[in-house]
Design a protein around this motif. Structure first.
Motif, short mmCIF file in Angstrom:
data_model
loop_
_atom_site.label_atom_id
_atom_site.label_comp_id
_atom_site.label_asym_id
_atom_site.label_seq_id
_atom_site.Cartn_x
_atom_site.Cartn_y
_atom_site.Cartn_z
N ILE A 1 -10.02 26.01 2.34
CA ILE A 1 -10.96 27.04 1.86
C ILE A 1 -11.09 28.15 2.89
O ILE A 1 -11.08 29.34 2.54
N ALA B 1 -7.91 30.27 2.94
CA ALA B 1 -7.80 31.04 1.70
C ALA B 1 -8.82 32.18 1.68
O ALA B 1 -8.50 33.29 1.26
N ALA C 1 -17.52 30.19 -1.73
CA ALA C 1 -16.93 28.87 -1.93
C ALA C 1 -18.04 27.85 -2.17
O ALA C 1 -19.10 27.92 -1.56
N LEU D 1 -13.03 28.17 -4.57
CA LEU D 1 -13.15 29.46 -3.91
C LEU D 1 -13.09 30.51 -5.00
O LEU D 1 -12.18 30.48 -5.84
N VAL E 1 -8.61 27.72 -6.28
CA VAL E 1 -8.91 29.11 -5.97
C VAL E 1 -8.89 29.91 -7.26
O VAL E 1 -7.93 29.84 -8.02
#
Length: 147
Positions: free
Chosen positions: A11, A14, A28, A42, A92
């Motif tokens: 996370i 990203a 997130a 996320l 994501v």
């Protein structure tokens, strides 16, 4: 149960990748207590399809190079309005700003704990609203110039 260290590592990387590509409103959530299929989500957005694609590409490249992982599934690429990258431990979502407002995923996950993100990612909060306001002002100015 809480998100694993690996999930938090993914996370964080990203989120930083998304921030580096100027994503808006990065957030997130630890969804491990309510979902058995993943630990964290996320969410990020961008004002146009090209930028959505750029953010997704950067996240995928960064997680591949730095953490040696690839998504097991990538969906929504064709239209680049809402792209989902499934890394099993995390998912994501990169959405066009209009989809972000319409689907309001934050509403669904608001009871889940937020995960700590890098400062660059936190600084993106409110950017979508800022961008929309500037765009509206430009549109009004353009419309006013047509009179």
């Amino acid at each position: 149960m809480t998100a694993t260290d690996r999930s938090i590592e993914l996370i964080t990387a990203a989120a930083q990748a998304a921030a580096d590509k100027l994503a808006h409103d990065i957030i997130a959530y630890d969804v491990s207590d309510v979902l058995s299929i993943t630990d964290a989500f996320l969410l990020a957005s961008a004002p146009n399809d090209r930028q959505v694609k750029s953010i997704v590409d950067e996240i995928e490249e960064r997680l591949g190079k730095e953490l040696g992982t690839k998504p097991v599934r990538r969906e929504g690429d064709r239209e680049a309005r809402w792209v989902l990258l499934d890394y099993v431990d995390i998912v994501v979502h990169v959405q066009h700003s209009e989809e972000r407002v319409f689907y309001a995923l934050e509403r669904l996950w608001k009871d889940c704990p937020e995960l700590e993100l890098p400062a660059d990612a936190k600084a993106t909060r409110g950017k979508a609203a800022e961008h929309a306001k500037l765009q509206a002002e430009e549109d009004t100015a353009d419309f006013g110039g047509l009179r």
